[in-house]
Scaffold this motif. Sequence first.
Motif, PDB file in Angstrom:
ATOM      1  N   LEU A 449       0.823  -1.210   0.000  1.00 55.46           N
ATOM      2  CA  LEU A 449       0.000   0.000   0.000  1.00 55.46           C
ATOM      3  C   LEU A 449       0.859   1.262   0.000  1.00 55.46           C
ATOM      4  O   LEU A 449       1.720   1.452   0.856  1.00 55.46           O
ATOM      5  CB  LEU A 449      -0.930  -0.006   1.216  1.00 55.46           C
ATOM      6  N   GLY A 450       0.598   2.110  -0.985  1.00 49.88           N
ATOM      7  CA  GLY A 450       1.331   3.359  -1.095  1.00 49.88           C
ATOM      8  C   GLY A 450       2.745   3.203  -1.616  1.00 49.88           C
ATOM      9  O   GLY A 450       3.509   4.171  -1.632  1.00 49.88           O
ATOM     10  N   LYS A 451       3.088   1.982  -2.050  1.00 47.55           N
ATOM     11  CA  LYS A 451       4.438   1.709  -2.547  1.00 47.55           C
ATOM     12  C   LYS A 451       4.415   1.491  -4.067  1.00 47.55           C
ATOM     13  O   LYS A 451       3.375   1.171  -4.648  1.00 47.55           O
ATOM     14  CB  LYS A 451       4.996   0.449  -1.877  1.00 47.55           C
ATOM     15  N   PRO A 452       5.576   1.645  -4.712  1.00 41.47           N
ATOM     16  CA  PRO A 452       5.651   1.358  -6.153  1.00 41.47           C
ATOM     17  C   PRO A 452       5.287  -0.093  -6.446  1.00 41.47           C
ATOM     18  O   PRO A 452       5.533  -0.991  -5.626  1.00 41.47           O
ATOM     19  CB  PRO A 452       7.123   1.638  -6.490  1.00 41.47           C
ATOM     20  N   VAL A 453       4.689  -0.319  -7.600  1.00 41.18           N
ATOM     21  CA  VAL A 453       4.258  -1.658  -8.003  1.00 41.18           C
ATOM     22  C   VAL A 453       5.474  -2.531  -8.322  1.00 41.18           C
ATOM     23  O   VAL A 453       6.401  -2.096  -9.012  1.00 41.18           O
ATOM     24  CB  VAL A 453       3.331  -1.582  -9.235  1.00 41.18           C
ATOM     25  N   ASP A 454       5.470  -3.748  -7.808  1.00 39.11           N
ATOM     26  CA  ASP A 454       6.505  -4.730  -8.131  1.00 39.11           C
ATOM     27  C   ASP A 454       6.100  -5.428  -9.424  1.00 39.11           C
ATOM     28  O   ASP A 454       5.220  -6.287  -9.429  1.00 39.11           O
ATOM     29  CB  ASP A 454       6.636  -5.740  -6.995  1.00 39.11           C
ATOM     30  N   LYS A 455       6.723  -5.070 -10.514  1.00 40.67           N
ATOM     31  CA  LYS A 455       6.336  -5.602 -11.829  1.00 40.67           C
ATOM     32  C   LYS A 455       6.762  -7.050 -12.025  1.00 40.67           C
ATOM     33  O   LYS A 455       6.406  -7.676 -13.013  1.00 40.67           O
ATOM     34  CB  LYS A 455       6.947  -4.737 -12.938  1.00 40.67           C
ATOM     35  N   THR A 456       7.528  -7.595 -11.076  1.00 36.35           N
ATOM     36  CA  THR A 456       7.955  -8.988 -11.210  1.00 36.35           C
ATOM     37  C   THR A 456       6.957  -9.963 -10.574  1.00 36.35           C
ATOM     38  O   THR A 456       7.090 -11.178 -10.736  1.00 36.35           O
ATOM     39  CB  THR A 456       9.331  -9.213 -10.555  1.00 36.35           C
ATOM     40  N   GLU A 457       5.973  -9.450  -9.853  1.00 38.21           N
ATOM     41  CA  GLU A 457       5.052 -10.314  -9.109  1.00 38.21           C
ATOM     42  C   GLU A 457       4.156 -11.102 -10.054  1.00 38.21           C
ATOM     43  O   GLU A 457       3.715 -10.608 -11.089  1.00 38.21           O
ATOM     44  CB  GLU A 457       4.193  -9.482  -8.163  1.00 38.21           C
ATOM     45  N   TRP A 458       3.864 -12.345  -9.656  1.00 36.94           N
ATOM     46  CA  TRP A 458       2.936 -13.207 -10.396  1.00 36.94           C
ATOM     47  C   TRP A 458       1.646 -13.344  -9.590  1.00 36.94           C
ATOM     48  O   TRP A 458       1.662 -13.309  -8.360  1.00 36.94           O
ATOM     49  CB  TRP A 458       3.540 -14.593 -10.607  1.00 36.94           C
ATOM     50  N   PHE A 459       0.531 -13.558 -10.325  1.00 36.58           N
ATOM     51  CA  PHE A 459      -0.773 -13.690  -9.668  1.00 36.58           C
ATOM     52  C   PHE A 459      -1.419 -15.051  -9.921  1.00 36.58           C
ATOM     53  O   PHE A 459      -2.625 -15.215  -9.806  1.00 36.58           O
ATOM     54  CB  PHE A 459      -1.692 -12.558 -10.114  1.00 36.58           C
ATOM     55  N   THR A 460      -0.601 -16.025 -10.254  1.00 37.03           N
ATOM     56  CA  THR A 460      -1.032 -17.413 -10.306  1.00 37.03           C
ATOM     57  C   THR A 460       0.179 -18.256  -9.950  1.00 37.03           C
ATOM     58  O   THR A 460       1.308 -17.762  -9.930  1.00 37.03           O
ATOM     59  CB  THR A 460      -1.578 -17.790 -11.697  1.00 37.03           C
ATOM     60  N   THR A 461      -0.034 -19.526  -9.643  1.00 40.70           N
ATOM     61  CA  THR A 461       1.090 -20.379  -9.270  1.00 40.70           C
ATOM     62  C   THR A 461       1.688 -21.038 -10.511  1.00 40.70           C
ATOM     63  O   THR A 461       0.997 -21.236 -11.513  1.00 40.70           O
ATOM     64  CB  THR A 461       0.646 -21.455  -8.269  1.00 40.70           C
ATOM     65  N   PRO A 462       2.949 -21.417 -10.464  1.00 43.26           N
ATOM     66  CA  PRO A 462       3.593 -22.000 -11.641  1.00 43.26           C
ATOM     67  C   PRO A 462       2.944 -23.274 -12.141  1.00 43.26           C
ATOM     68  O   PRO A 462       3.022 -23.585 -13.335  1.00 43.26           O
ATOM     69  CB  PRO A 462       5.026 -22.273 -11.153  1.00 43.26           C
ATOM     70  N   SER A 463       2.298 -24.026 -11.255  1.00 47.32           N
ATOM     71  CA  SER A 463       1.730 -25.320 -11.654  1.00 47.32           C
ATOM     72  C   SER A 463       0.320 -25.218 -12.229  1.00 47.32           C
ATOM     73  O   SER A 463      -0.227 -26.211 -12.698  1.00 47.32           O
ATOM     74  CB  SER A 463       1.705 -26.270 -10.447  1.00 47.32           C
ATOM     75  N   THR A 464      -0.285 -24.035 -12.211  1.00 47.19           N
ATOM     76  CA  THR A 464      -1.673 -23.893 -12.651  1.00 47.19           C
ATOM     77  C   THR A 464      -1.767 -23.893 -14.168  1.00 47.19           C
ATOM     78  O   THR A 464      -0.996 -23.226 -14.853  1.00 47.19           O
ATOM     79  CB  THR A 464      -2.282 -22.592 -12.099  1.00 47.19           C
ATOM     80  N   VAL A 465      -2.743 -24.635 -14.694  1.00 43.88           N
ATOM     81  CA  VAL A 465      -2.986 -24.655 -16.136  1.00 43.88           C
ATOM     82  C   VAL A 465      -3.845 -23.442 -16.474  1.00 43.88           C
ATOM     83  O   VAL A 465      -5.075 -23.479 -16.413  1.00 43.88           O
ATOM     84  CB  VAL A 465      -3.682 -25.955 -16.575  1.00 43.88           C
TER      85      VAL A 465
END
Length: 670
Positions: A449-465
């Motif tokens: 909150l209130g911080k710069p966006v981390d553009k490296t973040e993922w929003f799903t897990t590596p194993s998800t189809v």
Amino acid sequence: MKNFIILCVVILSSGACTNPSEKKFANIKGIDSSIRPGDNFFKYVNGKWYDSIQIPNTQAGVGAYMFMNYPQRIRLQSILDSVSKSNNKAGSIGQKVGDFYASGMDTVTINKRGYNPIKPILDKIESINDIHSLLMFVADETKVYNTSMVAFGVSPDDQNSNMNIAHVYQTGIGLPDRDYYFKSDSSTVVIQEAYKKYLATLFELTGSNAEDGKKEANLVYNIDKQLAASHKTRVELRDVKANYNKMSVTDLEKSHPNIGWTNFLKHLGAQTDSIDVGQPAYYDKLNELLKSIPIQDWKVYLKANSISNYATDLSNTFVDAAFEFTKVLSGQSVQKSRGEKMANAVDNYLGEALGQLYVKKYFSEDAKKRMLELVNNVQKAYAVRIDKLEWMSDSTKQKAKEKLFAITKKIGYPDTWKDYNAVHVTRTTYFENVVSASAAAYQRKLRKLGKPVDKTEWFTTPSTVTAYNNPSANEIVFPAGILQAPYFDNLADDALNYGGIGMVIGHEITHTFDDQGAQYDKNGNVKNWWTTDDYIKFKSRIQQVIDLYSTFTVLDSLHVKGAMTVGENTADNAGIAVAYDAFKMTQEGQDSTKIGGFTPDQRFFLSVAKIWRVKMKDEYLRLWINNNPHSPPIWRVNGPLMNTSPFYKAFSVEPGDNMFLPEKDRITIW
């Protein structure tokens, strides 16, 4: 995205091979030659499989796409079975995922505890005596992802995509969507009654008698319904600008005195002077109902919400009650095995820890390199298509290509893994492990909150189809889970890979330019980059997609919701077109040599149909149509191919065929 599992009849073996220079060529099997390709291409390719396959009792569907996540969990379960029996160092990835899994598999201990783990929560609810204490309870539970009447999040600002801000969204209901509370058709009434029965059962399991349980269930349902009346529809939620309403906390405090945003945010630990209120009508209604509904009734509502939230983390009687409701929604007749459920739970709560073990075993660097090559080629083909658009001006074309080449590509797994040091896990306390993981996830979110966006973040897990497009970051993401047959094979011939994962790549790129994505600029801000005339032309083509798909039916008379699915349908149409163009740039795409009796072009389109080879229970298909922004699989094949002229040539589609559209009526957006 959770023991007998049938994956799908795949085109190729799923393991990545070691020498990408040696392509293998698989035979295409199972074609139903009794069906003309131009009448129903989905059934022509998949009909024999569809008619013979049996959906396992533990599943609501079978085949490719999201249903591949079921056998993925069997893979994960194998990893977890092994690591949970290993001598892992305390605090290590192996210890956390292994002990989390083991604690969930220990049903003897879980059943002995009954609902004791949530008794402190229920006691807190009983101690509520006014609106203030009610909201403080809601805030406390929000910090462990037990969301009830306020849905709080932290994500990029639509007007400044480099900065994270606070958001709140409509919430507060137990059925999948607002419309379930207001329909009176027989199938919806069955779901309404099943939900009430589920609530009543939860109350009985925690001490109410049968008569009181029914009364309490009806009370909760009526509060739900009042909140649902303020909800936007799924179509209305597609309006990007209408769902961005950044307001000062000072103004919200004045307009919502009963919510008391200042104190609520303070209790959340959220230091901010503004919030994006996604759907203001919901919070206006909540503010009103907090005063008009008696505190005692709200306590019953919160009790139902909390028990339901944790039902699958408690003893078997609660798990069974939750499944009885799920069964009515999905048609799934038998519960999944405990191992599959726990593999899903570990993936949900410790997904990137488990993901490190998954990619080490199942995803090679050669596969990642080949995938990047495919993405780059599809991207180049997209630029060519933009240049050739007759309806778009040169100035808008230039902006579109700038946005296209600004896309960030994420493949396989994150460069930096999530840190789970704050999650405390033991082998004997499954419920507490879940709460600890939830609390850590909330704090991870709050720190943004209130911080710069981390553009490296993922929003799903590596194993998800799955695969996704994130418009606020202008990125496309392809986890390792989808990079297997039938979508991708490192050694497959180009026709199959471009018709498979190539179509998915084109689909995700197109979300950058669909009805929602087109409103974001190359930096991920909601900002107009169109000329007025071009945007009018674009919207008219979007409407053509809505109109066409609204004519498609499933289950005899249930129509696809064209306005709700337009973004995905646009992406399917352009995704196939651009993947085909990229394929034609390859050596094989320019050849005409048949493999297994099919030309390269035919193999491309056969692959498109194979990746949506899915069969669902009728109940789940009905749930899908009402809630899923994607069209059902048959129309993810037949719909876009009706608009794809090379398909007509490849399979001699003629006037009179069911899928035939005159060339002037074929929709081209990108």
